[in-house]
Design an enzyme around this catalytic site. Structure first.
Site, mmCIF file in Angstrom:
data_model
loop_
_atom_site.group_PDB
_atom_site.id
_atom_site.type_symbol
_atom_site.label_atom_id
_atom_site.label_comp_id
_atom_site.label_asym_id
_atom_site.label_seq_id
_atom_site.Cartn_x
_atom_site.Cartn_y
_atom_site.Cartn_z
ATOM 1 N N ILE A 158 0.841 -1.207 0.000
ATOM 2 C CA ILE A 158 0.000 0.000 0.000
ATOM 3 C C ILE A 158 0.874 1.254 0.000
ATOM 4 O O ILE A 158 0.600 2.217 -0.729
ATOM 5 C CB ILE A 158 -0.948 -0.008 1.222
ATOM 6 C CG1 ILE A 158 -1.918 -1.191 1.118
ATOM 7 C CG2 ILE A 158 -1.719 1.302 1.326
ATOM 8 C CD1 ILE A 158 -2.718 -1.461 2.390
ATOM 9 N N ILE A 232 -3.515 5.458 7.878
ATOM 10 C CA ILE A 232 -4.348 4.539 7.092
ATOM 11 C C ILE A 232 -3.990 3.106 7.460
ATOM 12 O O ILE A 232 -4.542 2.151 6.928
ATOM 13 C CB ILE A 232 -4.142 4.810 5.572
ATOM 14 C CG1 ILE A 232 -5.215 4.174 4.698
ATOM 15 C CG2 ILE A 232 -2.752 4.417 5.103
ATOM 16 C CD1 ILE A 232 -6.491 4.916 4.618
ATOM 17 N N ARG A 234 -2.967 1.133 11.107
ATOM 18 C CA ARG A 234 -3.721 0.596 12.240
ATOM 19 C C ARG A 234 -3.707 1.603 13.381
ATOM 20 O O ARG A 234 -2.660 2.205 13.672
ATOM 21 C CB ARG A 234 -3.111 -0.715 12.738
ATOM 22 C CG ARG A 234 -3.543 -1.942 11.953
ATOM 23 C CD ARG A 234 -5.004 -2.332 12.223
ATOM 24 N NE ARG A 234 -5.385 -3.521 11.485
ATOM 25 C CZ ARG A 234 -5.947 -3.535 10.276
ATOM 26 N NH1 ARG A 234 -6.198 -2.418 9.639
ATOM 27 N NH2 ARG A 234 -6.285 -4.687 9.696
ATOM 28 N N ASP A 258 -8.078 7.238 9.385
ATOM 29 C CA ASP A 258 -9.076 6.247 8.933
ATOM 30 C C ASP A 258 -9.220 5.136 9.957
ATOM 31 O O ASP A 258 -10.163 4.352 9.888
ATOM 32 C CB ASP A 258 -8.640 5.662 7.580
ATOM 33 C CG ASP A 258 -9.673 4.705 6.997
ATOM 34 O OD1 ASP A 258 -10.871 5.063 6.984
ATOM 35 O OD2 ASP A 258 -9.297 3.598 6.567
ATOM 36 N N GLU A 263 -11.666 0.768 17.734
ATOM 37 C CA GLU A 263 -12.802 0.904 16.808
ATOM 38 C C GLU A 263 -13.979 0.043 17.272
ATOM 39 O O GLU A 263 -13.748 -1.044 17.795
ATOM 40 C CB GLU A 263 -12.353 0.478 15.404
ATOM 41 C CG GLU A 263 -11.282 1.393 14.870
ATOM 42 C CD GLU A 263 -10.693 0.896 13.553
ATOM 43 O OE1 GLU A 263 -11.227 -0.072 12.977
ATOM 44 O OE2 GLU A 263 -9.701 1.475 13.117
ATOM 45 N N HIS A 281 -12.867 3.929 9.113
ATOM 46 C CA HIS A 281 -12.151 2.767 8.571
ATOM 47 C C HIS A 281 -12.750 2.315 7.221
ATOM 48 O O HIS A 281 -13.250 1.193 7.103
ATOM 49 C CB HIS A 281 -12.160 1.613 9.579
ATOM 50 C CG HIS A 281 -11.059 0.620 9.335
ATOM 51 N ND1 HIS A 281 -10.458 -0.108 10.331
ATOM 52 C CD2 HIS A 281 -10.445 0.208 8.181
ATOM 53 C CE1 HIS A 281 -9.532 -0.911 9.827
ATOM 54 N NE2 HIS A 281 -9.518 -0.737 8.517
ATOM 55 N N GLY A 283 -10.924 2.573 4.284
ATOM 56 C CA GLY A 283 -9.813 2.523 3.328
ATOM 57 C C GLY A 283 -10.065 1.650 2.114
ATOM 58 O O GLY A 283 -9.820 2.053 0.978
HETATM 59 P P1 NAP Z 1 2.960 -4.861 3.584
HETATM 60 O O1 NAP Z 1 3.136 -4.937 2.114
HETATM 61 O O2 NAP Z 1 3.354 -6.015 4.426
HETATM 62 O O3 NAP Z 1 3.734 -3.543 4.094
HETATM 63 C C1 NAP Z 1 3.948 -3.268 5.451
HETATM 64 C C2 NAP Z 1 5.165 -2.373 5.567
HETATM 65 O O4 NAP Z 1 5.350 -2.050 6.949
HETATM 66 C C3 NAP Z 1 6.420 -3.012 5.061
HETATM 67 O O5 NAP Z 1 7.052 -2.112 4.198
HETATM 68 C C4 NAP Z 1 7.282 -3.266 6.305
HETATM 69 O O6 NAP Z 1 8.614 -2.948 5.979
HETATM 70 C C5 NAP Z 1 6.705 -2.285 7.321
HETATM 71 N N1 NAP Z 1 6.688 -2.869 8.663
HETATM 72 C C6 NAP Z 1 6.083 -4.009 9.058
HETATM 73 N N2 NAP Z 1 6.280 -4.224 10.369
HETATM 74 C C7 NAP Z 1 7.053 -3.194 10.799
HETATM 75 C C8 NAP Z 1 7.594 -2.851 12.065
HETATM 76 N N3 NAP Z 1 7.413 -3.617 13.144
HETATM 77 N N4 NAP Z 1 8.310 -1.712 12.157
HETATM 78 C C9 NAP Z 1 8.531 -0.953 11.066
HETATM 79 N N5 NAP Z 1 8.034 -1.216 9.846
HETATM 80 C C10 NAP Z 1 7.312 -2.329 9.716
HETATM 81 O O7 NAP Z 1 1.446 -4.564 3.957
HETATM 82 P P2 NAP Z 1 0.366 -3.715 3.132
HETATM 83 O O8 NAP Z 1 -0.387 -4.616 2.232
HETATM 84 O O9 NAP Z 1 1.023 -2.502 2.555
HETATM 85 O O10 NAP Z 1 -0.611 -3.301 4.361
HETATM 86 C C11 NAP Z 1 -0.093 -2.537 5.423
HETATM 87 C C12 NAP Z 1 -1.112 -2.349 6.531
HETATM 88 O O11 NAP Z 1 -2.137 -1.463 6.122
HETATM 89 C C13 NAP Z 1 -1.886 -3.616 6.942
HETATM 90 O O12 NAP Z 1 -1.135 -4.409 7.852
HETATM 91 C C14 NAP Z 1 -3.120 -3.043 7.590
HETATM 92 O O13 NAP Z 1 -2.927 -2.888 8.990
HETATM 93 C C15 NAP Z 1 -3.270 -1.666 6.945
HETATM 94 N N6 NAP Z 1 -4.486 -1.586 6.101
HETATM 95 C C16 NAP Z 1 -5.448 -0.666 6.401
HETATM 96 C C17 NAP Z 1 -6.579 -0.588 5.612
HETATM 97 C C18 NAP Z 1 -7.653 0.431 5.881
HETATM 98 O O14 NAP Z 1 -8.790 0.212 5.475
HETATM 99 N N7 NAP Z 1 -7.359 1.534 6.538
HETATM 100 C C19 NAP Z 1 -6.762 -1.452 4.529
HETATM 101 C C20 NAP Z 1 -5.761 -2.363 4.251
HETATM 102 C C21 NAP Z 1 -4.625 -2.430 5.045
HETATM 103 P P3 NAP Z 1 9.831 -3.692 6.680
HETATM 104 O O15 NAP Z 1 9.530 -5.173 6.577
HETATM 105 O O16 NAP Z 1 11.040 -3.254 5.939
HETATM 106 O O17 NAP Z 1 9.819 -3.204 8.096
#
Ligand code: NAP
Length: 322
Positions: A158, A232, A234, A258, A263, A281, A283
């Site tokens: 994302i 956007i 958590r 968001d 929640e 929420h 998104g």
């Molecule tokens: P993703 O591809 O796994 O990306 C997560 C990113 O966060 C990675 O670049 C990772 O990089 C970093 N990360 C993970 N754990 C970390 C930590 N402990 N400290 C620092 N950086 C960390 O996931 P995505 O598909 O982009 O989704 C990301 C998040 O968006 C989901 O987990 C969800 O909570 C949220 N989301 C929200 C909505 C909404 O409706 N608002 C919808 C969908 C998703 P590194 O591995 O290099 O640390």
């Protein structure tokens, strides 16, 4: 469509589009409809081989302990902080989520929130609806996207979709994560360092213990009095009390949220703040994208029982096992 000889525990209300398919393929037991969920679980526990769940419906060790024949947990959503995936992995239970199919929708929402928080569009609309335009123009906004730096915390699927969009606005982009991806954007290995460097800070971090309250008073102070914070990812990743204080006392200028810590509860203090743009929420909340997520939830389950391979297992439960 053949019916599979599999008992599925459905823990949360699913869209009709999803539930129809689950009921066509599995013996679906709807826990959320049970008048006595404990009694229902005790009765069907030994038969359950699969779970379909979603946000705020927890699959923890206590539940896994009750389900000796559980093979797979299919989660609706890319974030799976509602599932104890590490414990599932040690028990050989596969956990799947719904990545990629929602990235563009969530990135669109993040960009919308950013523009709304920076240019105060919801506040300007309220001004118009309240009939105030007749008495004078809406004040010019102090903030703009022009010549600004954007920081993305969590440059994953994302985060990258947000960055692609932000580039077309002329924003310069930096990011924070655990890993330096060695790409064209500037990397910061701390949230504070990223916050100090940028004007707008967007969090796309996942929930869970590793990110709990990562955005704290120190990070907001580093973002500074002209800064905007967008979440956007958590709500649990934000110290909400510190954010409210930062918005109230001008430590940062504005926020667009968001997601929230508890929640659907949103603190009254946040609701009262004129410099916070708040969304419930939404998104990924279009019919198109929620159907795509639902389809992936169903396909993960059917693929597992038909071919022995999940489509999108999470990192803690890789398949095949590494
Ligand atoms: P993703 O591809 O796994 O990306 C997560 C990113 O966060 C990675 O670049 C990772 O990089 C970093 N990360 C993970 N754990 C970390 C930590 N402990 N400290 C620092 N950086 C960390 O996931 P995505 O598909 O982009 O989704 C990301 C998040 O968006 C989901 O987990 C969800 O909570 C949220 N989301 C929200 C909505 C909404 O409706 N608002 C919808 C969908 C998703 P590194 O591995 O290099 O640390």
């Amino acid at each position: 469509m053949t019916k599979l000889d599999v008992d599925l525990l459905v823990m949360t209300q699913m869209r009709e589009y999803v539930l129809d398919q689950l009921e066509a393929r599995f013996r679906a037991h709807k826990l959320y409809e049970a008048s006595d969920p404990d009694e229902m679980l005790a009765r069907i526990a030994p038969d359950i081989r699969a779970i379909a769940t979603g946000a705020h419906k927890y699959v923890d060790v206590a539940l896994m302990d009750k389900l000796p024949n559980l093979e797979i947990v299919s989660n609706f959503g890319v974030g799976y902080d509602n599932v104890d995936a590490k414990s599932a992995g040690t028990r050989g239970i596969i956990v799947t989520n719904t990545p990629d199919v929602l990235s563009d929708e969530v990135a669109d929402t993040a960009i919308g929130l950013m523009i709304n928080a920076v240019r105060e569009l919801p506040q300007a609309e309220q001004f118009l609806r309240a009939g105030k335009w007749k008495s004078g123009e809406y004040p010019l906004t102090q903030n703009t996207l022009r010549e600004k730096r954007l920081g993305i915390a969590g440059l994953g699927r994302i985060g990258k979709a947000i960055a692609e969009r932000a580039e077309s606005f002329g924003l310069s982009i930096a990011y924070y994560g655990r890993t330096n991806q060695n790409i064209a954007y500037e990397y910061h290995d701390t949230l504070k360092g990223l916050a100090e460097h940028v004007d707008i800070l967007i969090s796309v971090l996942p929930g869970g213990a590793a990110t709990d309250k990562a955005f704290n008073a120190e990070v907001f102070s580093a973002l500074g009095p002209t800064g905007t914070f967008i979440n956007i990812g958590r709500g649990s990743a934000v110290d909400e009390a510190a954010l409210i204080a930062a918005l109230e006392n001008g430590t940062i200028r504005s926020a667009g949220l968001d997601v929230f810590a508890k929640e659907p509860h949103v603190p009254d203090a946040l609701l009262a703040l004129p410099n916070a743009v708040l969304l419930p929420h939404v998104g990924s909340g279009s019919v198109y994208t929620r159907n795509a997520m639902g389809q992936l939830l169903v396909d993960n389950l059917t693929n597992w029982f038909e071919t022995g391979k999940p489509i999108s297992p999470v990192a803690e439960t890789p398949f095949p096992k590494t």
